[in-house]
Design an enzyme around this catalytic site. Structure first.
Site, PDB file in Angstrom:
ATOM      1  N   CYS A 101      10.774 -25.182 -50.298  1.00 27.84           N
ATOM      2  CA  CYS A 101      11.473 -26.154 -49.446  1.00 27.84           C
ATOM      3  C   CYS A 101      10.708 -27.471 -49.477  1.00 27.84           C
ATOM      4  CB  CYS A 101      11.527 -25.667 -48.009  1.00 27.84           C
ATOM      5  SG  CYS A 101      12.219 -24.032 -47.849  1.00 27.84           S
ATOM      6  N   ARG A 125      13.895 -29.572 -54.672  1.00 29.00           N
ATOM      7  CA  ARG A 125      13.177 -28.349 -54.292  1.00 29.00           C
ATOM      8  C   ARG A 125      14.022 -27.387 -53.475  1.00 29.00           C
ATOM      9  NH1 ARG A 125       7.257 -29.149 -53.719  1.00 29.00           N
ATOM     10  NH2 ARG A 125       7.372 -27.456 -52.226  1.00 29.00           N
ATOM     11  N   TRP A 134      15.441 -24.317 -48.962  1.00 31.79           N
ATOM     12  CA  TRP A 134      15.860 -23.353 -49.991  1.00 31.79           C
ATOM     13  C   TRP A 134      15.648 -22.009 -49.322  1.00 31.79           C
ATOM     14  CZ3 TRP A 134      17.960 -22.886 -54.773  1.00 31.79           C
ATOM     15  CH2 TRP A 134      17.712 -21.713 -55.471  1.00 31.79           C
ATOM     16  N   ASN A 178       7.518 -24.242 -45.024  1.00 29.14           N
ATOM     17  CA  ASN A 178       7.781 -23.876 -46.407  1.00 29.14           C
ATOM     18  C   ASN A 178       6.983 -22.617 -46.679  1.00 29.14           C
ATOM     19  OD1 ASN A 178       8.193 -23.788 -49.134  1.00 29.14           O
ATOM     20  ND2 ASN A 178       6.903 -25.545 -49.623  1.00 29.14           N
ATOM     21  N   GLY A 179       7.641 -21.538 -47.103  1.00 27.62           N
ATOM     22  CA  GLY A 179       6.920 -20.303 -47.393  1.00 27.62           C
ATOM     23  C   GLY A 179       7.564 -19.110 -46.722  1.00 27.62           C
ATOM     24  N   GLU A 191      14.272 -12.375 -75.857  1.00 27.47           N
ATOM     25  CA  GLU A 191      14.082 -13.500 -74.929  1.00 27.47           C
ATOM     26  C   GLU A 191      13.392 -14.676 -75.633  1.00 27.47           C
ATOM     27  OE1 GLU A 191      15.228 -14.391 -72.268  1.00 27.47           O
ATOM     28  OE2 GLU A 191      13.810 -15.732 -71.300  1.00 27.47           O
ATOM     29  N   LYS A 225      15.112 -18.313 -75.867  1.00 30.41           N
ATOM     30  CA  LYS A 225      14.441 -19.525 -75.349  1.00 30.41           C
ATOM     31  C   LYS A 225      14.357 -20.570 -76.451  1.00 30.41           C
ATOM     32  CE  LYS A 225      14.526 -19.183 -71.924  1.00 30.41           C
ATOM     33  NZ  LYS A 225      14.856 -18.107 -71.058  1.00 30.41           N
ATOM     34  N   GLU A 274      17.872 -22.078 -77.462  1.00 33.15           N
ATOM     35  CA  GLU A 274      18.606 -22.874 -76.473  1.00 33.15           C
ATOM     36  C   GLU A 274      17.973 -24.241 -76.220  1.00 33.15           C
ATOM     37  OE1 GLU A 274      19.025 -21.233 -72.514  1.00 33.15           O
ATOM     38  OE2 GLU A 274      17.042 -20.329 -72.611  1.00 33.15           O
ATOM     39  N   HIS A 331      16.639  -2.527 -92.033  1.00 34.12           N
ATOM     40  CA  HIS A 331      18.076  -2.238 -92.061  1.00 34.12           C
ATOM     41  C   HIS A 331      18.902  -3.512 -92.237  1.00 34.12           C
ATOM     42  CE1 HIS A 331      17.198   1.887 -91.113  1.00 34.12           C
ATOM     43  NE2 HIS A 331      16.431   1.472 -90.111  1.00 34.12           N
ATOM     44  N   LYS A 389      23.373 -24.745 -65.908  1.00 39.38           N
ATOM     45  CA  LYS A 389      22.448 -23.862 -65.198  1.00 39.38           C
ATOM     46  C   LYS A 389      23.175 -22.670 -64.590  1.00 39.38           C
ATOM     47  CE  LYS A 389      18.469 -22.622 -63.723  1.00 39.38           C
ATOM     48  NZ  LYS A 389      17.627 -21.994 -64.744  1.00 39.38           N
TER      49      LYS A 389
HETATM   50  C1  F6R Z   1      18.693 -18.653 -70.538  1.00 40.23           C
HETATM   51  C2  F6R Z   1      19.479 -18.676 -69.318  1.00 40.23           C
HETATM   52  C3  F6R Z   1      20.789 -17.980 -69.303  1.00 40.23           C
HETATM   53  C4  F6R Z   1      20.977 -17.248 -67.966  1.00 40.23           C
HETATM   54  C5  F6R Z   1      22.400 -16.669 -67.886  1.00 40.23           C
HETATM   55  C6  F6R Z   1      22.601 -15.863 -66.633  1.00 40.23           C
HETATM   56  O1  F6R Z   1      17.481 -19.318 -70.397  1.00 40.23           O
HETATM   57  O2  F6R Z   1      19.080 -19.256 -68.356  1.00 40.23           O
HETATM   58  O3  F6R Z   1      20.917 -17.102 -70.369  1.00 40.23           O
HETATM   59  O4  F6R Z   1      20.022 -16.241 -67.871  1.00 40.23           O
HETATM   60  O5  F6R Z   1      23.331 -17.708 -67.922  1.00 40.23           O
HETATM   61  O6  F6R Z   1      22.429 -16.640 -65.499  1.00 40.23           O
HETATM   62  P1  F6R Z   1      22.167 -15.986 -64.083  1.00 40.23           P
HETATM   63  O7  F6R Z   1      20.861 -15.289 -64.140  1.00 40.23           O
HETATM   64  O8  F6R Z   1      22.177 -17.136 -63.132  1.00 40.23           O
HETATM   65  O9  F6R Z   1      23.289 -15.023 -63.842  1.00 40.23           O
END
Ligand code: F6R
Length: 615
Positions: free
Chosen positions: A2, A27, A74, A98-99, A487, A491, A494, A510, A610
């Site tokens: 927060c 935040r 938050w 905050n916490g 993963e 990363k 993307e 394979h 996001k």
């Molecule tokens: C990759 C990434 C996405 C999310 C996916 C699911 O870095 O951020 O692959 O993991 O869109 O999102 P959530 O977890 O919000 O359901």
């Protein structure tokens, strides 16, 4: 998590506080509020949602006092709402926080018995009542009342407190959550983050753990939270730009969030580990031993990075709870006729809690009678609202589109849940459970030691310089590190737009091995674990085809340097079940530095959002 701002001086403080909150809005943004001492009384305004909602309210009814506190929230305890928004009040006292206060339930009971009435579902409200209680019953001056209240609080927090009956003083305290005092001329400030204060001052006192700041318009005094003894201090002149300050001095939010992981993991664990009674404390999960005895299978449902967390989680549930686990892409499961029934537990994993496919898969499973629980970072989001119980990760807002701290905190949440289920199913002895939990408590320190050290050469930069023009990369892992290969590849692709594939190392022959040549680097995740020898053979297969290797290796792997173009060494002594958590760091850092070197938009990569609220 927060944002906190406090002011004391000779100016009307409403605009100063609101402007500071605006700087901190990144935040937390589910509600906001402000309390000001005006004519000897406390006046406050709070609103659910973005800061603009509060601003609209304040335009209609401005606050004119010269001492006040503000907060942008938050949520961690209690859904986002006006009642749960800070400041929280008790009599003439107002607190922003905050916490997390771990013992808030017990304190609330105690204070209610003393006649205090609570109006929110937050953990914060107990702080206001505790301080008001000290002020009233012992006639303690505000700083001493805060000191006394802190003795009762268990958890991690930064707080700022005003009291209309002592308007010349504002008090801040820090325990494991940052707080800074900004020094002005005949005015002083408090904030959770320097970003809030840079337009007023660059001279700051950064509070250390366990310090209380007693602030008047003319002076600042620091006190020790254990002894209340005065502490000498030195102000720091901060040269950051406001944008740098928002990112905590890092170039990107993603870098900041990678470095926040030790703190975020500690917050996921906070209050949930009871070593003394050999228990995981998860009252939010409404499943008991009887429910677990009836359950025949778990379906973990998620997308993207959260799905990768689920793939690691499968190992935890199989090993610790002896449960059959299916890990499903939500976008696929929702259209399948999977044999889900009332003996099935669904674990939906989602950082945002709003992912459309995950929500739809959850609803389908609910129709079939499954028990629904979720792991989520955003309090009150749609997925938690439609679940029977939610284990919140408490990672704090994740701004970078590429998920980092959300992933590692999901891993920790899954691990906790698996231990809990193992216990409920009678699969873990007290000793085994304690050992598992003790290892988990060490996770923040382990993850910390996987971060590059300041002042030392950063191996990721060297790799990025050499390979940022690569068109394609492979990532190999086995067992619980196969999901980390997936993963790592996700990363990288993307944020750097380099094509990348994650493979189970044993699958190379394979098909994927046909991709190998001297231009395609392969990241081989090959620590000294039970799969070490097998993965080492896979590495040899890559080298035999002239493939450059970036090796993730354990300390003590004497051969490593001679087998790879680059070696990224992991910290020492990682328990096997924590290996994925630690390996997440090199995966994230490699992608980050490659993208940064290429100059792509790290925090907002092209074509990505996001929160994916459409199918
Ligand atoms: C990759 C990434 C996405 C999310 C996916 C699911 O870095 O951020 O692959 O993991 O869109 O999102 P959530 O977890 O919000 O359901």
């Amino acid at each position: 998590m927060c944002g906190i701002v406090g002011y004391i001086g000779s100016e009307p403080c409403m605009d100063i506080i609101v402007e500071g909150l605006r700087r901190l809005e990144y935040r937390g943004y589910d509600s906001a509020g402000i309390a000001v001492v005006e004519g000897g009384a406390l006046r406050s305004a709070r609103s659910e949602g973005k800061l603009d909602n509060l601003v609209k309210k304040l335009r209609k009814e401005p606050l004119t006092g010269q001492v006040g506190v503000g907060h942008t929230r938050w949520a961690t305890h209690g859904r986002p709402s006006e009642d749960n928004a800070h400041p929280h009040r008790s009599g003439t006292v107002a607190v922003v926080h905050n916490g997390i206060i771990e013992n808030h339930v017990a304190l609330k009971r105690e204070l209610e018995a003393l006649g205090h009435t609570f109006t929110s579902q937050t953990d914060t409200e107990v702080i206001a009542h505790l301080i008001a209680h000290e002020r009233k019953t012992r006639n303690a001056p505000l700083p001493e009342a805060v000191f006394a209240a802190m003795k009762r609080l268990v958890g991690a927090y930064a707080i700022v407190v005003v009291d209309a009956s002592e308007p010349g003083t504002i008090v801040g305290a820090r325990l494991a959550s940052p707080l800074v005092v900004g020094l002005g001329q005949h005015e002083n400030f408090l904030a959770s983050d320097v970003a809030a204060l840079l337009s007023h001052t660059r001279d700051m006192i950064f509070l250390d753990e366990g310090q209380i700041a007693v602030v008047t318009a003319a002076r600042v005094e620091l006190r020790d939270a254990e002894t209340f003894a005065p502490i000498p201090y030195r102000a720091t002149h901060v040269t950051w730009t406001p944008a740098m300050a928002e990112k905590g001095g890092f170039k990107h939010f993603m870098a900041k969030e990678i470095h926040e992981q030790p703190r975020a993991i500690a917050d996921t664990l906070r209050g949930r580990v009871d070593l003394e009674n050999a228990a995981v404390v998860l009252p939010e999960i409404p499943l008991g031993a009887d429910d677990l005895a009836r359950v025949s299978q778990i379906y973990i449902v998620a997308c993207g990075t959260s799905w990768h967390a689920g793939l690691v989680g499968r190992y935890h549930f199989e090993d610790l709870a002896g449960l059959a686990v299916h890990v499903e892409l939500a976008s696929e499961l929702r259209y399948r006729n999977a044999p889900i029934d009332e003996r099935t537990i669904i674990i939906a994993i989602s950082q945002s809690g709003e992912t459309a496919d995950t929500l739809a898969a959850l609803r389908e499973a609910k129709k079939k009678g499954a028990r629904i629980i979720s792991i989520c970072n955003v309090i009150g989001a749609s997925i938690p609202r439609e679940s029977e119980g939610t284990l919140y990760t408490h990672a704090g807002p994740e701004i970078g589109v590429a998920s980092t701290k959300a992933f590692t905190t999901q891993l920790v949440a899954l691990h906790l849940l698996a231990i809990h289920f193992g216990r409920l199913r009678g699969r873990l002895t007290d000793a085994a459970l304690r050992a598992e939990l003790a290892a988990l408590l060490h996770a923040p320190a382990l993850v910390e030691s996987a971060l590059p050290r300041e002042g030392e050469p950063n191996p990721y930069e060297a790799i990025a310089r050499r390979w940022h023009e690569a068109h394609s990369m492979l990532f190999l892992g086995r067992g619980n590190l196969f999901p980390l290969a997936l993963e790592g590849a996700l990363k990288l692709k993307e944020i750097s737009y380099i094509h990348a594939e994650g493979q189970a190392a044993g699958e190379m022959k394979h098909g994927p091995i046909a991709l190998i040549d001297e231009r395609v680097p392969t990241v081989v995740i090959n620590p000294l674990d039970q799969h070490f020898a097998k993965v080492r053979s896979n590495l040899s297969e890559v080298r035999a085809r002239s493939g450059p290797v970036i090796l993730i290796a354990s300390q003590g792997d004497d051969e490593a340097a001679s087998l790879a173009e680059h070696v990224l060494y992991l910290p020492d002594a990682i328990p096997p079940r924590l290996m994925p958590l630690v390996v997440a760091l090199p995966m994230q850092l490699l992608a980050y530095h490659m993208a940064d070197f290429k100059g792509t938009d790290v925090d907002q990569p092209r074509n990505l959002a996001k929160s994916v609220t459409v199918e």
